[in-house]
Design a protein around this motif. Sequence first.
Motif, PDB file in Angstrom:
ATOM      1  N   THR A  55       0.825  -1.205   0.000  1.00  0.00           N
ATOM      2  CA  THR A  55       0.000   0.000   0.000  1.00  0.00           C
ATOM      3  C   THR A  55       0.860   1.255   0.000  1.00  0.00           C
ATOM      4  O   THR A  55       0.543   2.229  -0.690  1.00  0.00           O
ATOM      5  CB  THR A  55      -0.975  -0.008   1.188  1.00  0.00           C
ATOM      6  OG1 THR A  55      -1.814  -1.158   1.064  1.00  0.00           O
ATOM      7  CG2 THR A  55      -1.825   1.241   1.233  1.00  0.00           C
ATOM      8  N   VAL A  56       1.951   1.253   0.741  1.00  0.00           N
ATOM      9  CA  VAL A  56       2.838   2.424   0.756  1.00  0.00           C
ATOM     10  C   VAL A  56       3.440   2.664  -0.634  1.00  0.00           C
ATOM     11  O   VAL A  56       3.490   3.801  -1.110  1.00  0.00           O
ATOM     12  CB  VAL A  56       3.938   2.269   1.832  1.00  0.00           C
ATOM     13  CG1 VAL A  56       5.015   3.329   1.673  1.00  0.00           C
ATOM     14  CG2 VAL A  56       3.328   2.345   3.224  1.00  0.00           C
ATOM     15  N   VAL A  57       3.864   1.604  -1.301  1.00  0.00           N
ATOM     16  CA  VAL A  57       4.411   1.746  -2.653  1.00  0.00           C
ATOM     17  C   VAL A  57       3.339   2.298  -3.600  1.00  0.00           C
ATOM     18  O   VAL A  57       3.596   3.214  -4.392  1.00  0.00           O
ATOM     19  CB  VAL A  57       4.981   0.400  -3.165  1.00  0.00           C
ATOM     20  CG1 VAL A  57       5.361   0.483  -4.634  1.00  0.00           C
ATOM     21  CG2 VAL A  57       6.169  -0.039  -2.323  1.00  0.00           C
ATOM     22  N   ALA A  58       2.128   1.782  -3.515  1.00  0.00           N
ATOM     23  CA  ALA A  58       1.040   2.262  -4.369  1.00  0.00           C
ATOM     24  C   ALA A  58       0.678   3.712  -4.060  1.00  0.00           C
ATOM     25  O   ALA A  58       0.292   4.465  -4.963  1.00  0.00           O
ATOM     26  CB  ALA A  58      -0.183   1.366  -4.199  1.00  0.00           C
ATOM     27  N   ASN A  90      -3.953   8.400   3.579  1.00  0.00           N
ATOM     28  CA  ASN A  90      -3.646   7.045   3.131  1.00  0.00           C
ATOM     29  C   ASN A  90      -3.306   6.139   4.303  1.00  0.00           C
ATOM     30  O   ASN A  90      -3.558   4.940   4.244  1.00  0.00           O
ATOM     31  CB  ASN A  90      -2.510   7.057   2.105  1.00  0.00           C
ATOM     32  CG  ASN A  90      -3.053   7.213   0.717  1.00  0.00           C
ATOM     33  OD1 ASN A  90      -3.536   6.270   0.127  1.00  0.00           O
ATOM     34  ND2 ASN A  90      -3.041   8.435   0.215  1.00  0.00           N
ATOM     35  N   GLY A  91      -2.743   6.704   5.364  1.00  0.00           N
ATOM     36  CA  GLY A  91      -2.498   5.932   6.578  1.00  0.00           C
ATOM     37  C   GLY A  91      -3.804   5.434   7.178  1.00  0.00           C
ATOM     38  O   GLY A  91      -3.908   4.275   7.604  1.00  0.00           O
ATOM     39  N   VAL A  92      -4.817   6.287   7.187  1.00  0.00           N
ATOM     40  CA  VAL A  92      -6.137   5.876   7.673  1.00  0.00           C
ATOM     41  C   VAL A  92      -6.718   4.797   6.750  1.00  0.00           C
ATOM     42  O   VAL A  92      -7.246   3.781   7.213  1.00  0.00           O
ATOM     43  CB  VAL A  92      -7.097   7.082   7.796  1.00  0.00           C
ATOM     44  CG1 VAL A  92      -8.506   6.627   8.154  1.00  0.00           C
ATOM     45  CG2 VAL A  92      -6.575   8.077   8.827  1.00  0.00           C
ATOM     46  N   GLY A  93      -6.596   5.013   5.430  1.00  0.00           N
ATOM     47  CA  GLY A  93      -7.054   3.997   4.473  1.00  0.00           C
ATOM     48  C   GLY A  93      -6.332   2.674   4.668  1.00  0.00           C
ATOM     49  O   GLY A  93      -6.931   1.600   4.595  1.00  0.00           O
ATOM     50  N   LEU A 130     -13.095   4.398  -0.623  1.00  0.00           N
ATOM     51  CA  LEU A 130     -14.211   5.313  -0.357  1.00  0.00           C
ATOM     52  C   LEU A 130     -13.767   6.424   0.589  1.00  0.00           C
ATOM     53  O   LEU A 130     -14.047   7.606   0.359  1.00  0.00           O
ATOM     54  CB  LEU A 130     -15.406   4.552   0.229  1.00  0.00           C
ATOM     55  CG  LEU A 130     -16.117   3.593  -0.716  1.00  0.00           C
ATOM     56  CD1 LEU A 130     -17.167   2.789   0.051  1.00  0.00           C
ATOM     57  CD2 LEU A 130     -16.755   4.349  -1.870  1.00  0.00           C
ATOM     58  N   PHE A 131     -13.063   6.039   1.650  1.00  0.00           N
ATOM     59  CA  PHE A 131     -12.546   7.030   2.591  1.00  0.00           C
ATOM     60  C   PHE A 131     -11.554   7.965   1.904  1.00  0.00           C
ATOM     61  O   PHE A 131     -11.593   9.188   2.080  1.00  0.00           O
ATOM     62  CB  PHE A 131     -11.874   6.356   3.791  1.00  0.00           C
ATOM     63  CG  PHE A 131     -11.148   7.346   4.651  1.00  0.00           C
ATOM     64  CD1 PHE A 131     -11.838   8.166   5.522  1.00  0.00           C
ATOM     65  CD2 PHE A 131      -9.765   7.496   4.541  1.00  0.00           C
ATOM     66  CE1 PHE A 131     -11.165   9.121   6.283  1.00  0.00           C
ATOM     67  CE2 PHE A 131      -9.091   8.438   5.289  1.00  0.00           C
ATOM     68  CZ  PHE A 131      -9.790   9.250   6.165  1.00  0.00           C
ATOM     69  N   ARG A 132     -10.654   7.406   1.109  1.00  0.00           N
ATOM     70  CA  ARG A 132      -9.635   8.221   0.447  1.00  0.00           C
ATOM     71  C   ARG A 132     -10.268   9.261  -0.483  1.00  0.00           C
ATOM     72  O   ARG A 132      -9.866  10.426  -0.458  1.00  0.00           O
ATOM     73  CB  ARG A 132      -8.670   7.328  -0.337  1.00  0.00           C
ATOM     74  CG  ARG A 132      -7.718   6.552   0.537  1.00  0.00           C
ATOM     75  CD  ARG A 132      -6.837   5.635  -0.308  1.00  0.00           C
ATOM     76  NE  ARG A 132      -5.922   4.888   0.503  1.00  0.00           N
ATOM     77  CZ  ARG A 132      -6.063   3.590   0.799  1.00  0.00           C
ATOM     78  NH1 ARG A 132      -7.086   2.901   0.319  1.00  0.00           N
ATOM     79  NH2 ARG A 132      -5.178   2.981   1.565  1.00  0.00           N
ATOM     80  N   PHE A 133     -11.213   8.866  -1.323  1.00  0.00           N
ATOM     81  CA  PHE A 133     -11.836   9.809  -2.255  1.00  0.00           C
ATOM     82  C   PHE A 133     -12.465  10.966  -1.487  1.00  0.00           C
ATOM     83  O   PHE A 133     -12.254  12.138  -1.807  1.00  0.00           O
ATOM     84  CB  PHE A 133     -12.870   9.101  -3.130  1.00  0.00           C
ATOM     85  CG  PHE A 133     -13.511  10.002  -4.146  1.00  0.00           C
ATOM     86  CD1 PHE A 133     -12.767  10.539  -5.182  1.00  0.00           C
ATOM     87  CD2 PHE A 133     -14.862  10.318  -4.075  1.00  0.00           C
ATOM     88  CE1 PHE A 133     -13.350  11.382  -6.137  1.00  0.00           C
ATOM     89  CE2 PHE A 133     -15.453  11.152  -5.015  1.00  0.00           C
ATOM     90  CZ  PHE A 133     -14.701  11.686  -6.044  1.00  0.00           C
ATOM     91  N   TRP A 134     -13.219  10.640  -0.463  1.00  0.00           N
ATOM     92  CA  TRP A 134     -13.876  11.676   0.341  1.00  0.00           C
ATOM     93  C   TRP A 134     -12.841  12.583   1.017  1.00  0.00           C
ATOM     94  O   TRP A 134     -12.963  13.804   0.971  1.00  0.00           O
ATOM     95  CB  TRP A 134     -14.786  11.019   1.385  1.00  0.00           C
ATOM     96  CG  TRP A 134     -15.316  11.997   2.368  1.00  0.00           C
ATOM     97  CD1 TRP A 134     -16.338  12.886   2.186  1.00  0.00           C
ATOM     98  CD2 TRP A 134     -14.817  12.219   3.688  1.00  0.00           C
ATOM     99  NE1 TRP A 134     -16.513  13.646   3.319  1.00  0.00           N
ATOM    100  CE2 TRP A 134     -15.590  13.250   4.252  1.00  0.00           C
ATOM    101  CE3 TRP A 134     -13.804  11.640   4.447  1.00  0.00           C
ATOM    102  CZ2 TRP A 134     -15.369  13.718   5.543  1.00  0.00           C
ATOM    103  CZ3 TRP A 134     -13.587  12.105   5.727  1.00  0.00           C
ATOM    104  CH2 TRP A 134     -14.369  13.139   6.261  1.00  0.00           C
TER     105      TRP A 134
END
Length: 162
Positions: A55-58, A90-93, A130-134
């Motif tokens: 996820t960090v790389v992405a 992104n950490g929350v995601g 969903l969280f990230r987009f918002w």
Amino acid sequence: MRFVTGLYRRFAHLVHEAAKFGAVGAVAYVVQLTTTNLLWSALDAPALVGQAVGTVVATLVAFAGNRYWTFGHRARTGLGREYVLFFIMNGVGLLIQLACLWAAVYGLGLDGPLARNIAGNVIGVGLGSLFRFWSYRTWVFPAGPRDPREPEEPGEQARQGA
């Protein structure tokens, strides 16, 4: 038909942002899946470690795409501020993804490759996205005055009643 056209005109900006977010997300998702599964299979990394590193790389890939393309028409609040907030969100995601993976592997005892991918890379990524987009729209790349030198966003004239 007029109702549908009116809805589209009203939400065209959101539809365009969501489509761009999805395209950037698809590229980042391939990077994340590849990295995560390589770590799990080739290096025998623990479930949560492989998921986190992938996820960090992405996230590094996604930042450039989202800043310069998906939300490129929005106000610029500074590269440093946007970068920090992007990685916090992104950490929350990532925590959402890890919670889904943890529940499957350690809570339900489902630790095969299919279970890991469904829990972390389908359910976790879906909820995290969903969280990230918002959060990107709300805090990282907020709406604000646009630089008049930038081209108009598609549908801008329709929203302004022109």
